[in-house]
Design an enzyme around this catalytic site. Structure first.
Site, PDB file in Angstrom:
ATOM      1  N   SER A   1     -14.277  -0.045  -3.312  1.00 14.09           N
ATOM      2  CA  SER A   1     -15.263   0.587  -4.195  1.00 14.09           C
ATOM      3  C   SER A   1     -14.865   0.510  -5.663  1.00 14.09           C
ATOM      4  O   SER A   1     -15.710   0.342  -6.543  1.00 14.09           O
ATOM      5  CB  SER A   1     -15.440   2.062  -3.808  1.00 14.09           C
ATOM      6  OG  SER A   1     -15.916   2.190  -2.486  1.00 14.09           O
TER       7      SER A   1
ATOM      8  N   THR B   1      -7.753  -3.331   0.434  1.00 17.95           N
ATOM      9  CA  THR B   1      -6.627  -3.978   1.103  1.00 17.95           C
ATOM     10  C   THR B   1      -7.050  -5.246   1.833  1.00 17.95           C
ATOM     11  O   THR B   1      -6.262  -6.178   1.981  1.00 17.95           O
ATOM     12  CB  THR B   1      -5.941  -3.014   2.093  1.00 17.95           C
ATOM     13  OG1 THR B   1      -6.934  -2.420   2.938  1.00 17.95           O
ATOM     14  CG2 THR B   1      -5.196  -1.933   1.350  1.00 17.95           C
TER      15      THR B   1
ATOM     16  N   ASP C   1      -5.492   6.091  -5.249  1.00 15.22           N
ATOM     17  CA  ASP C   1      -5.774   5.084  -4.229  1.00 15.22           C
ATOM     18  C   ASP C   1      -4.751   3.975  -4.455  1.00 15.22           C
ATOM     19  O   ASP C   1      -4.863   3.207  -5.410  1.00 15.22           O
ATOM     20  CB  ASP C   1      -7.191   4.536  -4.356  1.00 15.22           C
ATOM     21  CG  ASP C   1      -7.610   3.760  -3.112  1.00 15.22           C
ATOM     22  OD1 ASP C   1      -6.714   3.323  -2.365  1.00 15.22           O
ATOM     23  OD2 ASP C   1      -8.822   3.598  -2.879  1.00 15.22           O
TER      24      ASP C   1
ATOM     25  N   LYS D   1     -15.973  -2.228  -7.937  1.00 10.83           N
ATOM     26  CA  LYS D   1     -17.376  -2.138  -8.348  1.00 10.83           C
ATOM     27  C   LYS D   1     -17.540  -1.217  -9.559  1.00 10.83           C
ATOM     28  O   LYS D   1     -18.303  -1.499 -10.483  1.00 10.83           O
ATOM     29  CB  LYS D   1     -18.244  -1.610  -7.202  1.00 10.83           C
ATOM     30  CG  LYS D   1     -18.657  -2.648  -6.181  1.00 10.83           C
ATOM     31  CD  LYS D   1     -17.667  -2.774  -5.090  1.00 10.83           C
ATOM     32  CE  LYS D   1     -18.203  -3.529  -3.891  1.00 10.83           C
ATOM     33  NZ  LYS D   1     -17.170  -3.745  -2.862  1.00 10.83           N
TER      34      LYS D   1
ATOM     35  N   ASP E   1       0.833  -1.201   0.000  1.00 15.05           N
ATOM     36  CA  ASP E   1       0.000   0.000   0.000  1.00 15.05           C
ATOM     37  C   ASP E   1       0.872   1.258   0.000  1.00 15.05           C
ATOM     38  O   ASP E   1       0.691   2.164  -0.812  1.00 15.05           O
ATOM     39  CB  ASP E   1      -0.908  -0.032   1.231  1.00 15.05           C
ATOM     40  CG  ASP E   1      -2.185   0.766   1.034  1.00 15.05           C
ATOM     41  OD1 ASP E   1      -2.511   1.101  -0.111  1.00 15.05           O
ATOM     42  OD2 ASP E   1      -2.859   1.066   2.035  1.00 15.05           O
TER      43      ASP E   1
ATOM     44  N   ASP F   1     -11.497   6.915  -3.468  1.00 14.06           N
ATOM     45  CA  ASP F   1     -12.304   5.710  -3.629  1.00 14.06           C
ATOM     46  C   ASP F   1     -13.262   5.796  -4.815  1.00 14.06           C
ATOM     47  O   ASP F   1     -13.956   4.805  -5.120  1.00 14.06           O
ATOM     48  CB  ASP F   1     -13.118   5.440  -2.360  1.00 14.06           C
ATOM     49  CG  ASP F   1     -12.259   4.976  -1.202  1.00 14.06           C
ATOM     50  OD1 ASP F   1     -11.236   4.312  -1.449  1.00 14.06           O
ATOM     51  OD2 ASP F   1     -12.598   5.292  -0.045  1.00 14.06           O
TER      52      ASP F   1
ATOM     53  N   GLU G   1      -3.963   8.516  -0.316  1.00 13.09           N
ATOM     54  CA  GLU G   1      -4.541   8.011   0.928  1.00 13.09           C
ATOM     55  C   GLU G   1      -3.589   8.043   2.115  1.00 13.09           C
ATOM     56  O   GLU G   1      -3.979   8.363   3.234  1.00 13.09           O
ATOM     57  CB  GLU G   1      -5.027   6.574   0.713  1.00 13.09           C
ATOM     58  CG  GLU G   1      -5.733   5.980   1.908  1.00 13.09           C
ATOM     59  CD  GLU G   1      -6.316   4.609   1.612  1.00 13.09           C
ATOM     60  OE1 GLU G   1      -7.034   4.094   2.474  1.00 13.09           O
ATOM     61  OE2 GLU G   1      -6.048   4.058   0.527  1.00 13.09           O
TER      62      GLU G   1
ATOM     63  N   ASP H   1      -7.018  -0.102  -3.383  1.00 16.29           N
ATOM     64  CA  ASP H   1      -8.409  -0.059  -2.954  1.00 16.29           C
ATOM     65  C   ASP H   1      -8.868  -1.499  -2.774  1.00 16.29           C
ATOM     66  O   ASP H   1      -8.923  -2.278  -3.727  1.00 16.29           O
ATOM     67  CB  ASP H   1      -9.284   0.630  -4.003  1.00 16.29           C
ATOM     68  CG  ASP H   1     -10.718   0.750  -3.529  1.00 16.29           C
ATOM     69  OD1 ASP H   1     -10.955   1.474  -2.551  1.00 16.29           O
ATOM     70  OD2 ASP H   1     -11.597   0.108  -4.143  1.00 16.29           O
TER      71      ASP H   1
END
Length: 469
Positions: free
Chosen positions: A381, A239, A234, A384, A151, A410, A174, A237
């Site tokens: 997110s 994790t 991000d 999606k 990350d 996100d 982030e 996204d």
């Protein structure tokens, strides 16, 4: 003057080099070989022997080998007084863009974003391989969300590379380095970043990596109320999905906002599963409904559409899958009943506004009249958004009532990917998301009630159901 013996030696060396090259290629089974040798008589001052090889192989590699340079007697003489030898290998980039530069205002920024996201995905995969075997690779934040060295490594890598290419464009991201310092993970991050960074001969220091991470932190830049230009990142996204292993989806997401408008986005999903059906040619084995985790990289440029292609070179048996850009479009469902829905893992269907009119099922084979299909997409997110933009899902709901804040990273890259694929993104009242609502830092958005992502065809239907619930 160059004697005959010198010429013979030179020719011998050149042909030997050619032979060695072909020997190295043995076993790669090239489809075609084309060899052209131009051998001219030497002049008192110039010796020219040029060898050009082009080898076409299934992986689309191009091998080029050139030796020497000369002009025939009828040409203007070269200024070179010495025999010059140059050897190089060039490989065609598998991630070149699907549209020409003159058609895309932000082509260079998009190309750089594609390259760095692809490198970041490789970093993620490398770290994930050792996730459960090396101490310190998985840690916990205060909010109990798993955070990995990957990350922070992704944020450092992307920050380093983009600051070199576009030093005037700030980064909104982030992470910040405080967590790394507190948990003695700096050296681990430096190690993974140095392996993927294009820093050349310069050795990355702890200070280099920490500054790169903090370049995207909350205190790095104050924007003010005017429209701004900045990157939104991000690093990983999902994790929680990352630490679950190779079967879970997670996304590296990078977007560029120019004067308040999202103009491009890149999402890399290393564990994305692509499905194939049919067959390529009569000479290749047939395969139907075969799935392979080849990963995916999705790109979007304002006015140029959304595209995707494999992140890795996938192979099923002896068949190498095609690796061309594919234009992405949202699905064509125009009725709520036939649509496929995604919701956050932290929220239930019963908390969604449509639950009073439709039940949800995860069984695609048994969707009844008053049911909708709930697609399970794991964590985060952005996956999606990726599902909607690629046509695998029709709707993504997210309620803001159950979340204290909704972070811009996100959603930013997902928004443009869905828009350029023909979809629509609004809050639950139908208003566009305001990326500048957080005037100072551009880190938080405040959608009314929640975020609605759809294929556009059923957007108004869903909004009406929300307002009446």
């Amino acid at each position: 003057m160059i004697g005959a013996s010198s010429i013979s030696i030179s020719r011998f060396l050149i042909y030997s080099c050619l032979l060695a090259t072909l020997v190295q290629m043995k076993g790669r089974q090239p489809k075609t070989h084309f060899i052209q040798v131009i051998d001219s008589q030497p002049t008192p001052f110039h010796l020219a022997i040029s060898i050009s090889i082009s080898i076409s192989i299934p992986a689309m590699d191009v091998l080029r080998y050139s030796v020497g340079s000369r002009f025939p007697k009828t040409h203007r003489r070269s200024s070179f007084r010495a025999f010059h030898c140059q050897c190089f290998f060039a490989k065609r980039s598998s991630l070149s863009l699907p549209f020409p530069e003159h058609n895309a205002k932000h082509y260079k920024e998009l190309q750089a974003a594609v390259n760095v996201v692809e490198s970041a995905c490789r970093l993620c995969v490398d770290v994930q391989k050792s996730l459960f075997s090396i101490d310190g690779k998985v840690v916990q934040k205060v909010d109990r969300t798993p955070v990995t060295v990957a990350d922070f490594g992704v944020q450092a890598l992307i920050s380093l590379e983009m600051s070199k290419l576009f030093p005037s464009i700030p980064l909104v991201a982030e992470e910040d380095s405080a967590f790394l310092r507190e948990n003695n993970l700096v050296d681990a991050v430096v190690e993974v970043v140095a392996d993927k960074s294009a820093s050349g001969d310069k050795q990355l220091s702890q200070d280099d990596v920490l500054k790169a991470i903090d370049r995207g932190g909350s205190d790095a830049y104050v924007f003010g109320s005017r429209p701004a230009t900045y990157w939104v990142l991000d690093p990983i996204d999902g994790t929680r999905g990352f630490v679950k292993g190779s079967e879970a989806l997670y996304v590296v997401g990078l977007a560029l906002v120019v004067e308040g408008e999202i103009v491009l986005g890149v999402m890399g999903c290393p564990n994305w599963q692509e499905e194939y059906s049919g067959k390529f040619t009569s000479n290749i084995q047939e395969y139907n409904n075969t799935a392979t985790r080849s990963g995916v990289i999705m790109i979007s440029h304002v006015g140029r559409g959304t595209w995707r292609k494999q992140l890795w070179n996938a192979q099923i048996g002896d068949v190498r899958m095609p690796q061309n850009w594919i234009r992405c479009f949202v699905d064509g469902h125009h009725l709520i009943h036939g649509a496929r829905f995604c919701i956050p893992e932290s929220q239930t269907w019963e908390s969604m506004p449509l639950s009073s009119q439709f039940n949800a099922t995860t069984d695609a084979e048994c969707v009844e009249g008053k049911q909708v299909l709930l697609v399970q997409t794991c964590c985060g997110s952005l996956c999606k958004y990726l599902m909607v933009a690629s046509g695998r899902a029709s709707v993504f709901f997210q309620s803001s009532k159950t979340q204290k804040t909704i972070k811009v990273w996100d959603h930013a890259v997902g928004i443009i990917c869905v828009h350029e694929a023909g979809g629509k993104v609004t809050d639950w009242r139908g208003s566009q998301l305001d990326l500048a609502a957080d005037k100072a830092e551009r880190r938080v958005i405040f959608p009314s009630s929640g975020i609605l992502v759809t294929n556009n065809s059923i957007h108004n239907q869903v909004l009406e159901m929300i307002s009446s619930s």
